[in-house]
Design an enzyme around this catalytic site. Structure first.
Site, short mmCIF file in Angstrom:
data_model
loop_
_atom_site.label_atom_id
_atom_site.label_comp_id
_atom_site.label_asym_id
_atom_site.label_seq_id
_atom_site.Cartn_x
_atom_site.Cartn_y
_atom_site.Cartn_z
N SER A 96 0.80 -1.22 0.00
CA SER A 96 0.00 0.00 0.00
C SER A 96 0.83 1.27 0.00
O SER A 96 0.48 2.23 -0.71
CB SER A 96 -0.96 0.00 1.20
N LYS A 127 -10.27 -5.56 10.19
CA LYS A 127 -11.42 -5.10 9.40
C LYS A 127 -12.74 -5.14 10.18
O LYS A 127 -13.60 -4.28 9.99
CB LYS A 127 -11.52 -5.92 8.12
N GLY A 148 -15.06 -20.48 -0.08
CA GLY A 148 -14.81 -19.96 1.26
C GLY A 148 -16.06 -19.35 1.84
O GLY A 148 -17.04 -19.09 1.14
N ALA A 149 -16.02 -19.12 3.17
CA ALA A 149 -17.19 -18.58 3.86
C ALA A 149 -16.81 -17.53 4.89
O ALA A 149 -17.63 -17.18 5.74
CB ALA A 149 -17.96 -19.72 4.53
N TYR A 191 -1.94 -12.87 -3.32
CA TYR A 191 -0.95 -12.48 -4.32
C TYR A 191 0.47 -12.85 -3.91
O TYR A 191 1.42 -12.50 -4.59
CB TYR A 191 -1.03 -10.98 -4.63
#
Length: 280
Positions: free
Chosen positions: A20, A68, A127-128, A218
């Site tokens: 970032s 998050k 996925g979940a 990535y």
């Protein structure tokens, strides 16, 4: 007011790998903004104290794992994507407190478009967890009418199925282990699994019934999933393009307070960010 605020950073744990800072530095150079974007290792336990310690120089934050969800709970407001997912990866800081945004959704939707996945009928999500939630919302934004969620535990995906009515799509949850026996063709697959996940023969079954793979990781490329898609003669894409586009949407937030509002010279900004990202 945000006029005099010039400091930005990405927080998370771990954080040393984050790209970032280079992405944002490239954007602000094109825009002629003397803003300072750094990085800091902050874990969930230390997040409240770190946030309360910010002074009036701070404009905003990029937030990665594991912050998050705690960021969403600490925000004074949430945009629609943050509200739907319960996850925030961007803070805009002002006198009233942090305003929370989720640009992962828009970043993934823009990546799908760049990869040629436009107006798909069915998108599969593997996925979940938290990233899978953003993937379901992004798939709806890309135009999918049906999202097939494949989870190790079907019950863990109940919250994803519940998103369907609000998004106006059909979210179907199936067991990941059944992929070899009940796989149906899908236009694309979004992998929202931990990096390095190896599904063995299940990956071959999934690849055989899918269009392109977009794996949100990535690092350690190609992943075992990407290798399965390659063996099936189907394209596989890593998460760098999603990273690029979600960062551009963060720039929009930091500059104009709205992820839907383009910045000046945005084509040049995006090109500079792409060059910075791919410059390793």
């Amino acid at each position: 007011m945000l006029t005099d605020r010039t400091r930005l950073a990405v927080w998370g744990d771990p954080i040393a790998h984050s790209r970032s800072p280079r992405l944002h530095a490239a954007a602000y150079e094109v825009l002629g903004l003397d803003w300072h974007y750094g990085r800091e290792r902050v874990d969930e336990a230390g997040f409240p104290a770190a946030l309360s310690g910010l002074d009036a120089e701070w404009r905003g934050l990029s937030l990665t794992m594991p912050l998050k969800h705690v960021a969403a709970r600490s925000a004074v407001s949430l945009d629609d994507d943050a509200r739907r997912t319960g996850a925030v990866n961007t803070y805009l800081l002002d006198a009233d407190g942090p305003r929370g945004y989720n640009t992962d959704v828009g970043g993934l939707a823009r990546a799908l478009d760049e990869f040629g996945v436009r107006a798909p009928g069915v998108i599969r999500v593997l996925g979940a967890g938290a990233t899978a939630t953003s993937a379901v919302v992004a798939a709806a934004r890309a135009g999918a009418g049906v999202v097939e969620v494949r989870a190790r535990r079907v019950e863990a995906a109940a919250s994803l199925r519940a998103l369907g009515p609000e998004l106006g799509i059909d979210v179907r949850v199936r067991a990941l282990a059944d992929a070899a026996s009940d796989g149906e063709p899908v236009d694309a697959t979004i992998a929202a699994l931990p990096g390095g996940t190896d599904l063995g023969p299940l990956a071959e079954a999934l690849a055989s019934t899918s269009g392109p793979l977009v794996d949100v990781v990535y690092g350690g490329w190609p992943t075992p999933l990407a290798q399965a898609w390659d063996r099936a003669g189907r394209p596989a894409h890593d998460g760098l393009t999603m990273l690029l586009h979600q960062a551009l949407l963060q720039v929009r937030v930091f500059v104009g307070g709205d992820p839907s509002l383009p910045v000046d010279r945005e084509d040049a900004v995006l090109a500079a960010m792409r060059t910075a990202l791919m410059g390793d």
